[in-house]
Scaffold this motif. Structure first.
Motif, PDB file in Angstrom:
ATOM      1  N   VAL A 121       8.634 -10.694 -12.884  1.00 35.32           N
ATOM      2  CA  VAL A 121       9.833 -10.001 -13.398  1.00 35.32           C
ATOM      3  C   VAL A 121       9.972  -8.643 -12.703  1.00 35.32           C
ATOM      4  O   VAL A 121      11.029  -8.290 -12.186  1.00 35.32           O
ATOM      5  CB  VAL A 121       9.714  -9.802 -14.931  1.00 35.32           C
ATOM      6  CG1 VAL A 121      10.917  -9.061 -15.449  1.00 35.32           C
ATOM      7  CG2 VAL A 121       9.542 -11.138 -15.623  1.00 35.32           C
ATOM      8  N   ILE A 122       8.851  -7.932 -12.612  1.00 39.42           N
ATOM      9  CA  ILE A 122       8.950  -6.592 -11.993  1.00 39.42           C
ATOM     10  C   ILE A 122       9.305  -6.741 -10.518  1.00 39.42           C
ATOM     11  O   ILE A 122      10.129  -6.014  -9.972  1.00 39.42           O
ATOM     12  CB  ILE A 122       7.598  -5.842 -12.125  1.00 39.42           C
ATOM     13  CG1 ILE A 122       6.945  -6.078 -13.471  1.00 39.42           C
ATOM     14  CG2 ILE A 122       7.798  -4.363 -11.891  1.00 39.42           C
ATOM     15  CD1 ILE A 122       5.517  -5.634 -13.539  1.00 39.42           C
ATOM     16  N   GLU A 123       8.703  -7.755  -9.876  1.00 40.77           N
ATOM     17  CA  GLU A 123       8.995  -7.931  -8.439  1.00 40.77           C
ATOM     18  C   GLU A 123      10.471  -8.274  -8.249  1.00 40.77           C
ATOM     19  O   GLU A 123      11.136  -7.750  -7.345  1.00 40.77           O
ATOM     20  CB  GLU A 123       8.104  -9.062  -7.895  1.00 40.77           C
ATOM     21  CG  GLU A 123       8.118  -9.194  -6.392  1.00 40.77           C
ATOM     22  CD  GLU A 123       7.399  -8.044  -5.684  1.00 40.77           C
ATOM     23  OE1 GLU A 123       6.787  -7.183  -6.367  1.00 40.77           O
ATOM     24  OE2 GLU A 123       7.478  -7.961  -4.446  1.00 40.77           O
ATOM     25  N   ALA A 124      10.992  -9.121  -9.174  1.00 43.39           N
ATOM     26  CA  ALA A 124      12.414  -9.484  -9.055  1.00 43.39           C
ATOM     27  C   ALA A 124      13.277  -8.231  -9.208  1.00 43.39           C
ATOM     28  O   ALA A 124      14.177  -7.970  -8.403  1.00 43.39           O
ATOM     29  CB  ALA A 124      12.768 -10.516 -10.126  1.00 43.39           C
ATOM     30  N   LEU A 125      12.955  -7.418 -10.209  1.00 46.88           N
ATOM     31  CA  LEU A 125      13.775  -6.209 -10.422  1.00 46.88           C
ATOM     32  C   LEU A 125      13.635  -5.263  -9.228  1.00 46.88           C
ATOM     33  O   LEU A 125      14.601  -4.658  -8.772  1.00 46.88           O
ATOM     34  CB  LEU A 125      13.344  -5.514 -11.714  1.00 46.88           C
ATOM     35  CG  LEU A 125      13.572  -6.326 -13.011  1.00 46.88           C
ATOM     36  CD1 LEU A 125      12.989  -5.591 -14.207  1.00 46.88           C
ATOM     37  CD2 LEU A 125      15.044  -6.628 -13.210  1.00 46.88           C
ATOM     38  N   ASN A 126      12.414  -5.177  -8.698  1.00 45.92           N
ATOM     39  CA  ASN A 126      12.235  -4.277  -7.553  1.00 45.92           C
ATOM     40  C   ASN A 126      12.949  -4.791  -6.314  1.00 45.92           C
ATOM     41  O   ASN A 126      13.417  -4.026  -5.488  1.00 45.92           O
ATOM     42  CB  ASN A 126      10.731  -4.158  -7.215  1.00 45.92           C
ATOM     43  CG  ASN A 126      10.053  -3.143  -8.108  1.00 45.92           C
ATOM     44  OD1 ASN A 126      10.733  -2.368  -8.773  1.00 45.92           O
ATOM     45  ND2 ASN A 126       8.741  -3.174  -8.140  1.00 45.92           N
ATOM     46  N   LYS A 127      12.999  -6.108  -6.177  1.00 41.64           N
ATOM     47  CA  LYS A 127      13.543  -6.679  -4.934  1.00 41.64           C
ATOM     48  C   LYS A 127      15.057  -6.780  -4.996  1.00 41.64           C
ATOM     49  O   LYS A 127      15.668  -7.277  -4.061  1.00 41.64           O
ATOM     50  CB  LYS A 127      12.931  -8.071  -4.687  1.00 41.64           C
ATOM     51  CG  LYS A 127      11.538  -8.033  -4.066  1.00 41.64           C
ATOM     52  CD  LYS A 127      11.600  -7.719  -2.579  1.00 41.64           C
ATOM     53  CE  LYS A 127      10.328  -8.079  -1.820  1.00 41.64           C
ATOM     54  NZ  LYS A 127       9.159  -7.242  -2.184  1.00 41.64           N
ATOM     55  N   GLY A 128      15.657  -6.374  -6.134  1.00 45.66           N
ATOM     56  CA  GLY A 128      17.105  -6.299  -6.052  1.00 45.66           C
ATOM     57  C   GLY A 128      17.862  -7.089  -7.101  1.00 45.66           C
ATOM     58  O   GLY A 128      19.091  -7.096  -7.094  1.00 45.66           O
TER      59      GLY A 128
ATOM     60  N   LYS B 152       0.841  -1.209   0.000  1.00 42.98           N
ATOM     61  CA  LYS B 152       0.000   0.000   0.000  1.00 42.98           C
ATOM     62  C   LYS B 152       0.866   1.245   0.000  1.00 42.98           C
ATOM     63  O   LYS B 152       0.361   2.334  -0.192  1.00 42.98           O
ATOM     64  CB  LYS B 152      -0.886   0.001   1.255  1.00 42.98           C
ATOM     65  CG  LYS B 152      -2.213  -0.687   1.053  1.00 42.98           C
ATOM     66  CD  LYS B 152      -3.329   0.130   1.706  1.00 42.98           C
ATOM     67  CE  LYS B 152      -4.641  -0.190   1.044  1.00 42.98           C
ATOM     68  NZ  LYS B 152      -5.615  -0.700   2.045  1.00 42.98           N
ATOM     69  N   GLN B 153       2.185   1.060   0.208  1.00 41.65           N
ATOM     70  CA  GLN B 153       2.975   2.289   0.291  1.00 41.65           C
ATOM     71  C   GLN B 153       3.113   2.887  -1.098  1.00 41.65           C
ATOM     72  O   GLN B 153       2.947   2.206  -2.103  1.00 41.65           O
ATOM     73  CB  GLN B 153       4.354   2.016   0.886  1.00 41.65           C
ATOM     74  CG  GLN B 153       5.256   1.130   0.074  1.00 41.65           C
ATOM     75  CD  GLN B 153       5.081  -0.339   0.432  1.00 41.65           C
ATOM     76  OE1 GLN B 153       3.976  -0.772   0.717  1.00 41.65           O
ATOM     77  NE2 GLN B 153       6.157  -1.083   0.400  1.00 41.65           N
ATOM     78  N   ASN B 154       3.389   4.184  -1.109  1.00 40.28           N
ATOM     79  CA  ASN B 154       3.396   4.909  -2.373  1.00 40.28           C
ATOM     80  C   ASN B 154       4.834   5.238  -2.713  1.00 40.28           C
ATOM     81  O   ASN B 154       5.323   6.314  -2.372  1.00 40.28           O
ATOM     82  CB  ASN B 154       2.558   6.190  -2.201  1.00 40.28           C
ATOM     83  CG  ASN B 154       2.696   7.097  -3.397  1.00 40.28           C
ATOM     84  OD1 ASN B 154       2.715   6.622  -4.508  1.00 40.28           O
ATOM     85  ND2 ASN B 154       2.816   8.375  -3.133  1.00 40.28           N
ATOM     86  N   ASN B 155       5.564   4.289  -3.308  1.00 44.82           N
ATOM     87  CA  ASN B 155       6.917   4.666  -3.747  1.00 44.82           C
ATOM     88  C   ASN B 155       7.067   4.240  -5.208  1.00 44.82           C
ATOM     89  O   ASN B 155       6.219   3.532  -5.751  1.00 44.82           O
ATOM     90  CB  ASN B 155       7.968   4.010  -2.851  1.00 44.82           C
ATOM     91  CG  ASN B 155       7.752   2.506  -2.766  1.00 44.82           C
ATOM     92  OD1 ASN B 155       7.423   1.877  -3.746  1.00 44.82           O
ATOM     93  ND2 ASN B 155       7.929   1.956  -1.578  1.00 44.82           N
ATOM     94  N   VAL B 156       8.129   4.659  -5.802  1.00 46.69           N
ATOM     95  CA  VAL B 156       8.295   4.476  -7.259  1.00 46.69           C
ATOM     96  C   VAL B 156       8.217   2.985  -7.604  1.00 46.69           C
ATOM     97  O   VAL B 156       7.563   2.589  -8.566  1.00 46.69           O
ATOM     98  CB  VAL B 156       9.648   5.079  -7.706  1.00 46.69           C
ATOM     99  CG1 VAL B 156       9.889   4.776  -9.162  1.00 46.69           C
ATOM    100  CG2 VAL B 156       9.660   6.570  -7.457  1.00 46.69           C
ATOM    101  N   ALA B 157       8.817   2.155  -6.756  1.00 47.40           N
ATOM    102  CA  ALA B 157       8.855   0.715  -7.080  1.00 47.40           C
ATOM    103  C   ALA B 157       7.434   0.142  -7.126  1.00 47.40           C
ATOM    104  O   ALA B 157       7.050  -0.543  -8.072  1.00 47.40           O
ATOM    105  CB  ALA B 157       9.692  -0.004  -6.022  1.00 47.40           C
TER     106      ALA B 157
END
Lengths: 284, 337, 286, 180
Positions: free
Chosen positions: D64-71, A203-208
């Motif tokens: 894929v997006i979660e992997a990229l976001n998680k590092g 729910k947080q609002n960050n770029v990711a």
């Protein structure tokens, strides 16, 4: 008999005859040239219906909540009718749940700036694709110059610049989900965003997290998008969301052949839910 | 005292020496309160910003505490205190009134929220009165004077070419004391600001008591999209959610804005949802704005800034609701709460 | 209206959202999906002392926290009874003795122990609604002489779902002037007692309002509390003498996050305990 | 601590930085191929973490997006050759979806080499090793992924370098006497 009078008369007849339980159209808003959606079930309110060049909202998605009450009457222009086709093809509603009064659309004017809305300058189907009857004659409209101009403009940017461009977009998003709630393609019963137990997206609002939500939504509706431009219009932060949708549509057309979604009830399957043995092979 | 509009910028530069000064500005096309610095040109011509200043006191995502496992294997909790000296320059009277509402929520009723309290103490508010209003402004009907903000530290009343400086709190006086280089003596008459939009609020609160099952809510909520736009651009909406970000053994627990319009806002683990449909949610939101808050804290939660009227995708308008309520013939049942 | 006086908005505290780290000292498996946890601070003391009926935000730092009633307490621990229904409760059920959890509280108001002095008590609970009712019942049993006749009407869907079976069948029936009536919704091979939903079962017991001298305490699911309220009012109970504890999703627990509102009142701060007469005045969409 | 990596911060390469790559391998073909590579004692860098998925058709873009976001700095998706799919049409759908998604990610500024898709059958152990090696080299050349990632990224234990880096069998852990 202007289109507005025809709509009012037909709405009253349909409601009085009981053929339709509720009727969806627009009514005048409080401010000058402002319109807001209007859902009536009492024939006497039919005179509140308006139809002018300031009818900003696309009405297709309201049908989803009204069908349980009975058949729904609806004024449809190009984008509304494609929204209805989208709902029918996605099996959210059935064709006999709706009675469509078609009307040609000259393009909607922004009440503040006075010029046509961005989504109307880019509109290529301003006449209804399906309807039960026509309330006014079709309006000829010259096709927009270049459908994928803004996509190409982003593609020409260098890679780091593009990365920063999209990061600034995702930094502005406040995750109010107006783009999801207005989109006729977004009709899941429980959206992945609301699936709190699976916690796909926090729910947080960050770029990711905003990128996760934005990209997922584009991939979910990419091949079914009807290019009505409502997501861009309703975004309080004015994010250029159509640049993402149109990019996916452009790639689909280039790779798997020209496909215009939601144009007719018996059209072929959307590109991403079918396959072709002779598809382009890049991953060998 | 008079402050000439020409030396606003040097004043801001002098104030920004040791503190973060936030001014209304257009950042990437979005009107919000941005940190004053190079590359940010202030937009004092804006009637009001799209994003409310509540972000300074109650950020959209705020880290509360960090937890990890210490040497002998026990969990350890360390609080974040990210509050720092801040000045919000150019806040409007309606947003100042919204800060009063937020103070009531976060600082009273038995529990003081220390994240908000720290930020609130360190905030200096310099309010600028409005000379002109947008078509969606209706602050006067909600009891807000467009040229006055009683709870602002410093009030700058717009008098055309100059501002009339009123220091209203000890903190404000201390600040105006070192404005000597920019302020000169004299007085000026604030420009009267006419609002084109007005609603009749009296009797609405009591009438709402008896309207809970009235079809007015049905007609209103049927066209609502249930998105969160109105709650996120509203300066007085203060609902939040608490969640955590994990990284193997340690993590951060944060709180972030939440909207009563989202479907899982009151969804309970067993699957029961007291407000399952749009009708209950829209009714709850407007009742909270116009009645519940009034019953609990004695002031209306709507300050008449008009942001939700401006930004609602389907032009669902609280002023039209107030008019419809006024037109309702339900005899007001004054609930002795 | 001679209803029971209940204090509202009476919880106080500072640093409301910051939990303290506590240790689980004892876990008892009540039913296949209900466990009771006894918690102490890391240095072995009672996390907080609270009145019967108050709530605590008990959870795991890694997964989240939920609001539970303090179902029992002594001077070294507080006890929470947790049914496995969701993400956090699932992880709570995976705890073992000695693990560390996060706890904050006490929140909410408490049972009107003063207001009910000298009255006959009728406790009505359904399924996992017994722990909140039990916190008041234990208080009544400790101060037995202050209260008249005590009746407990408890029902569950299956025999396995009945919580605190040992107290229910062995200890409480032998308490002076206390009558325990248990029923199941449906036939169950392990059960030979009464069958029936709570409200009809309640009517068969003909526990009248004793012209205002009996107080009813209800806690259960939405359907149970609605049907029982109707049958009690039909039996002649005055709405001020029917007390119930409400339940909504709670995140902050201190009346700020705006989620558990009943009209202008917050269940976590002004509640969860209200009389039926107060609920009638509020705009309730529970 | 959640590390806020802004664009500039990630640009400079920390000295002993090792690329982190996730490979989503289809259970029937590529996972078997990877297993075969292990059987034949083929050495490939340990930067790739293999995740088994039932079929490349099950490859959800969100992973894929979660992997990229998680590092992770690179993602590799492998599946059976078109026609070999145990579920007959899984990789046909995957082919379309991954082509579209790859272009969308590149449109958003991701370097093309960071997200790659390969068809690797159960017998092509060599191809699996070569693919992994080439992906690791390409991502190493590109450096750390400089997307803003406010989700705390995983800091997995440093990869043992030198020659014993590849014999990944942990030696027997002798429990020293537990002091009182």
């Amino acid at each position: 008999m202007t289109a507005q009078d025809t709509i009012r008369a037909r709405a009253r007849e349909l409601l009085e005859s009981g053929e339709v339980a509720s009727f969806v159209g627009w009514e005048a808003g409080r401010f000058a040239n402002q319109t807001t959606p209007l859902i009536i079930s009492d024939p006497a309110d039919a005179d509140k219906l308006v139809f002018n060049e300031y009818c900003v909202n696309t009405l297709a998605k309201y049908v989803r909540d009204l069908v349980p009450r009975g058949k729904v009457g609806l004024v449809v222009r190009g984008c509304d009718s494609r929204g209805i086709v989208r709902l029918i093809v996605d099996q959210v509603i059935k064709r006999e749940d709706v009675y469509l009064i078609g009307v040609g659309c000259p393009g909607v004017i922004d009440r503040k700036s006075g010029e046509p809305l961005k989504k109307c300058t880019e509109c290529r189907h301003n006449n209804p694709v399906i309807c039960d009857e026509m309330a006014g004659d079709e309006v000829a409209k010259d096709a927009p110059a270049d459908r994928f101009a803004e996509v190409r403009e982003v593609e020409l940017m260098a890679q780091p610049e593009r990365s920063r461009y999209f990061e600034s977009i995702y930094a502005k998003c406040i995750r109010c989900y107006a783009c999801r709630d207005v989109c006729p393609c977004c009709t899941c019963r429980e959206c992945f965003v609301d699936a709190r137990r699976e916690n796909w997206v926090g729910k947080q609002n960050n770029v990711a997290e905003n990128r996760f939500y934005g990209l997922t939504r584009v991939m979910h509706i990419g091949d079914r998008c009807i290019e009505c431009g409502e997501c861009e219009r309703v975004c309080p932060m004015d994010l250029p969301l159509m640049k993402l949708n149109r990019k996916v549509i452009q790639d689909l057309n280039d790779l798997f052949g020209e496909f215009e979604s939601s144009m007719s009830l018996d059209e072929g399957p959307e590109p991403l839910i079918t396959y072709d043995l002779a598809d382009r092979e890049e991953f060998m | 005292m008079i402050l000439n509009k020409k030396n606003l910028t040097p004043l801001l530069e002098s104030m920004a020496a040791g503190r973060d000064v936030f001014v209304p500005a257009r950042v990437d096309g979005v009107a919000k309160f941005a940190l004053f610095g190079e590359g940010v040109e202030c937009a004092f011509d804006l009637v009001n910003t799209t994003m409310p200043p509540k972000d300074l006191l109650f950020p959209q995502t705020q880290k509360m505490y960090h937890f990890d496992v210490d040497a002998n294997g026990n969990y350890r909790i360390r609080e974040y205190d990210e509050s720092r000296e801040q000045v919000v320059f150019g806040i409007r009277p309606c947003d100042m009134r919204s800060i009063v509402c937020l103070d009531e929520v976060f600082l009273t009723k038995g529990f003081v929220d220390e994240f908000y309290a720290n930020a609130r103490e360190k905030l200096l508010t310099v309010c600028i009165g409005c000379a002109s209003a947008a078509e969606t402004c209706f602050c006067e009907s909600m009891g807000v004077d467009p040229q006055a903000a009683p709870n602002a530290d410093i009030m700058l009343q717009d008098c055309g070419e100059v501002y009339r400086v009123l220091a209203q709190t000890p903190k404000g006086e201390a600040e105006v004391a070192n404005w000597a280089a920019f302020v000169e003596e004299g007085d000026a008459e604030p420009v009267a600001c006419e609002l084109s939009l007005a609603v009749d609020m009296d009797g609405v609160v009591d009438k709402l008591e008896g309207l809970y099952d009235h079809p007015i809510w049905e007609n209103l909520s049927i066209k609502c999209l249930n998105c969160g736009t109105c709650t996120y651009v509203c300066p007085t909406c203060h609902c939040f959610d608490i969640s955590q970000d994990m990284r193997r053994k340690d993590g951060v627990r944060f709180r972030c804005w939440d909207s009563c319009m989202f479907s899982e806002y009151t969804m309970m683990a067993g699957g029961h949802n007291p407000r399952p449909e749009k009708l209950e949610r829209v009714r709850n939101r407007f009742m909270h704005k116009l009645n519940f808050f009034e019953r609990r804290y004695g002031m209306s939660l709507c300050v008449g800034c008009g942001r939700c009227v401006e930004k609602c995708p389907v032009a669902l308008d609280i002023t039209r609701l107030i008019d419809d309520i006024g037109a309702c013939d339900v005899v007001p049942v004054a609930q002795a709460e | 209206m001679s209803g029971i006086e209940i204090s509202h908005g009476c919880a106080k505290g500072e640093r409301p959202l910051i939990p303290q780290v506590c240790r689980v000292v004892e876990i008892t498996q009540e039913t296949p999906d209900v466990k009771s946890f006894r918690l102490q601070t890391l240095d072995g003391k009672k996390p907080f002392d609270c009145m019967p009926g108050q709530l605590g935000m008990f959870g795991l730092l890694a997964y989240g926290e939920c609001m539970f009633v303090v179902s029992a307490q002594s001077d070294e621990w507080v006890q929470f009874t947790v049914k496995k229904v969701g993400l956090v409760t699932e992880q709570l059920h995976a705890l073992c003795v000695g693990d560390e959890v996060s706890l904050r509280g006490p929140y909410g108001n408490w049972w009107p122990t003063e207001g009910c002095k000298g009255k006959d008590m009728l406790f009505i609970a359904g399924g996992i609604g017994l722990p909140p009712v039990r916190s008041f019942l234990l208080y009544c049993l400790e101060h037995r002489e202050d209260f008249g006749r005590i009746d407990l009407v408890y029902s569950g869907s299956k025999y396995d779902d009945l919580v605190f079976k040992e107290q229910l069948f062995e200890i409480w029936p032998n308490e002076p002037d206390m009558h325990v009536h248990v029923s199941l919704y449906r036939e169950d091979p392990q059960w030979s007692g009464d069958i029936g939903y709570t409200a009809p079962y309640l009517e068969t017991l003909d526990l009248g309002p004793e012209d205002g001298n009996r107080v009813a305490v209800i806690c259960g699911g939405p359907s149970l509390s609605r049907t029982c309220r109707e049958s009690l009012v039909k039996a002649g109970f005055d709405e001020g003498n029917i007390i119930t504890t409400l339940e909504m999703r709670m995140k902050c627990g201190v009346g700020k996050c705006g989620r558990c509102n009943m009209g202008g009142h917050f269940i976590c701060l002004d509640g969860p305990i209200f009389t039926l007469e107060e609920i009638g005045r509020m705009h309730s969409d529970v | 601590m959640s590390v806020v990596e802004t664009n500039e911060a990630a640009a400079q390469v920390p000295e002993n930085w090792e690329p982190k790559i996730i490979a989503f391998c289809c259970h029937w073909c590529t996972y078997t191929g990877a297993d075969l590579a292990g059987l034949n004692r083929m050495n490939y860098p340990a930067n790739v973490r293999v995740l088994r998925i039932p079929c490349s058709g099950r490859m959800n873009p969100q992973y894929v997006i979660e992997a990229l976001n998680k590092g992770c700095d690179g993602v590799l998706v492998c599946g059976c050759h078109p026609g070999d799919c145990h579920y007959v049409t899984g990789n046909y759908f995957a082919r379309r979806r991954m082509m579209i998604f790859k272009r969308l990610l590149e449109y958003e500024g991701l370097e093309p080499d960071r997200f790659q898709v390969r068809w690797i059958s159960g017998a092509e152990a060599g191809k699996f090793r070569d693919t992994v090696m080439s992906v690791v080299e390409q991502v190493r050349a590109l450096g750390p992924l400089n997307l803003t990632r406010e989700i705390p990224y995983f800091e997995l234990p440093a990869v043992p370098d030198g020659e014993e880096a590849f014999d990944a069998v942990p030696e027997e852990v002798v429990p020293e006497e537990v002091s009182a």
